[in-house]
Scaffold this motif. Sequence first.
Motif, short mmCIF file in Angstrom:
data_model
loop_
_atom_site.label_atom_id
_atom_site.label_comp_id
_atom_site.label_asym_id
_atom_site.label_seq_id
_atom_site.Cartn_x
_atom_site.Cartn_y
_atom_site.Cartn_z
N THR A 131 27.75 38.02 60.31
CA THR A 131 28.09 37.47 59.01
C THR A 131 27.70 36.00 58.98
OG1 THR A 131 30.30 36.90 59.73
CG2 THR A 131 30.04 39.03 58.66
N ASP A 145 35.97 35.45 60.65
CA ASP A 145 34.60 35.47 61.14
C ASP A 145 34.53 36.37 62.36
OD1 ASP A 145 33.92 33.55 59.25
OD2 ASP A 145 34.34 31.89 60.62
N ARG A 196 35.24 47.43 61.98
CA ARG A 196 34.28 46.62 61.25
C ARG A 196 35.00 45.76 60.22
NH1 ARG A 196 29.12 48.62 62.22
NH2 ARG A 196 29.08 50.74 63.10
N THR A 197 34.32 44.68 59.80
CA THR A 197 34.85 43.84 58.74
C THR A 197 34.69 44.52 57.40
OG1 THR A 197 32.75 42.72 58.38
CG2 THR A 197 34.23 41.78 60.04
N ARG A 198 35.25 43.90 56.37
CA ARG A 198 35.13 44.44 55.02
C ARG A 198 33.65 44.58 54.63
NH1 ARG A 198 39.02 44.03 51.06
NH2 ARG A 198 40.02 42.34 52.21
N GLU A 199 32.81 43.63 55.11
CA GLU A 199 31.39 43.64 54.76
C GLU A 199 30.58 44.58 55.65
OE1 GLU A 199 33.15 40.96 55.44
OE2 GLU A 199 33.48 40.19 53.40
N GLY A 200 31.20 45.19 56.67
CA GLY A 200 30.50 46.13 57.52
C GLY A 200 30.04 45.58 58.84
#
Length: 544
Positions: A131, A145, A196-200
């Motif tokens: 990210t 992060d 995983r994060t919200r953004e993948g």
Amino acid sequence: MTPYVRGLRVVRARNKKLIAAVVGVLLAGLPLAAFDIWLDQLIERQSSDDIFGSARRTIATVDARLTAVTAALDGLAAKGVMSCAPADLDKLRRAAFATSPIKEIGVVGLDGQMLCSDLGIPLSVRSIAGTAPIRAAPPGQTLIDVIRVGDRPLNFLRLRRFGAGGVSLAALVPADVLIPITSPAGGPFGAHAVIRTREGALIGDGGTALPPDIQPDQVVTASLRSDRFGIAVEVIMPRTANEPRDLRAIGLIVNLVVLFAVLTVAALMVGRRGGVPVAEIRRALDARQFVPYFQPIIDITSGKVLGAEVLARWRKPDGSVVLPGAFIALAERGGLMIELTEMLMRRACAEIGEAYARRPHLRVAFNLTARHFADDTIVADLRAIFDRSPIKLAQVTLELTEREPIEDVTTTRRVVAALQGLGCRVALDDVGTGHSGLSSILKLGVDVIKIDKMFIDSLGSETNSATIVTTLVELARNMRMEIVAEGVESFDQVEDLRARGIKAAQGYVFAPPLPGPSFLTLLDALDPVAAPPARNGLRALLRA
């Protein structure tokens, strides 16, 4: 007797055995097929429950540990910690020590680089993994992060809590602490989890590694997302991990046992003209061969033991145990039920009395018939049995079964009131399946109603059964009566009953009827009587 007649009888006897074998095979085929279908459905449900249970545990671990980290950051910000001054560094060290998921905590400058940390050592190079870095955010906001520290292959989560002027507090959390290590049973975590994060962006993965050549159709997968942090969890498990080999083995054994039992019963049905004679039951009573078995009644909202229902078993001198279906009806017709019930009560007092004396909240239930309520004799008998027993009358529940019609409602109501006056509770058993029903509940003034297994079995498939159960629950609530579900055999039924507001249940999903020693072992495990733990032990338990 002529040889011809003797030979004809031999042929007839052989034909009877052949018919018995054919009937047995036909009768056995249906339950065996039904058992196999049930076993397949059970395995499928177990697979679904296991994989989603693992996903829920992983999400719960993520939420719990990141919540602890954000609380630590908020606490530091509330104290005004936003610099590398010695006093602030001391507070950072205290916060890192008190919050176990935190590997490092420090102050990040406007350019996104760490200015200082609680470790007080040269800082490794940080790089954003997956990210783009977010340089600044409004004060009070916490951003996540995914970063790498130096050349380590392990990813870290960095939670940044922004203060005035763009300076932020940052906590490093290793990705592997977000994945459960053990299963609920205490063994290793049996699934592979990917976070995983919200953004993948990949945070990390762990648990049981998957074989490198495994195919998509060979795994089961469950995906969930944290509502608070937006982190997505995917849990993957090989289908073979959900195949209960021991259950398959048990299934094979059960099939063989059922086949043998049905063949035997079929042969006995053809070869014998009658069943167990009443005189044999009389002799068994005199020899004290009837023993109590105890089926636990469980609070399905907490898992605690509420008590047990006493069920009769006939233990013969050769060690074999006869189920009540083979003798209860004959005992009732022979006028032996009152004597049989008293024997069970006295033996129950001897076997579980001491355990019940230490647990006054437990109850024990005995089945009575309509004949017990024909006069006041049962009231005097109960006084004689329980007045000097460790089991108090207030712990006793008496279940009126509906196998026989209630001929004199007025007398029965008077006896029910007298029993309640002793402190006993009175329950109406097999509600809706016998000779009475809702009218008995209203007229007799019972304290407890027990929903028959017939309605529990068809809850998920029969609308009328669901309506009857809902009606009984509402009636019990309005009349301030307790309600117990009988014959519960699956956790789906437990969830359905819990959703309907039913608290107490019994059935094979919890435990079958148990002999006295086995019931006491279960009781000691689920409802131990012990001194409170020492203070240090309690602290250790809370930390764990």
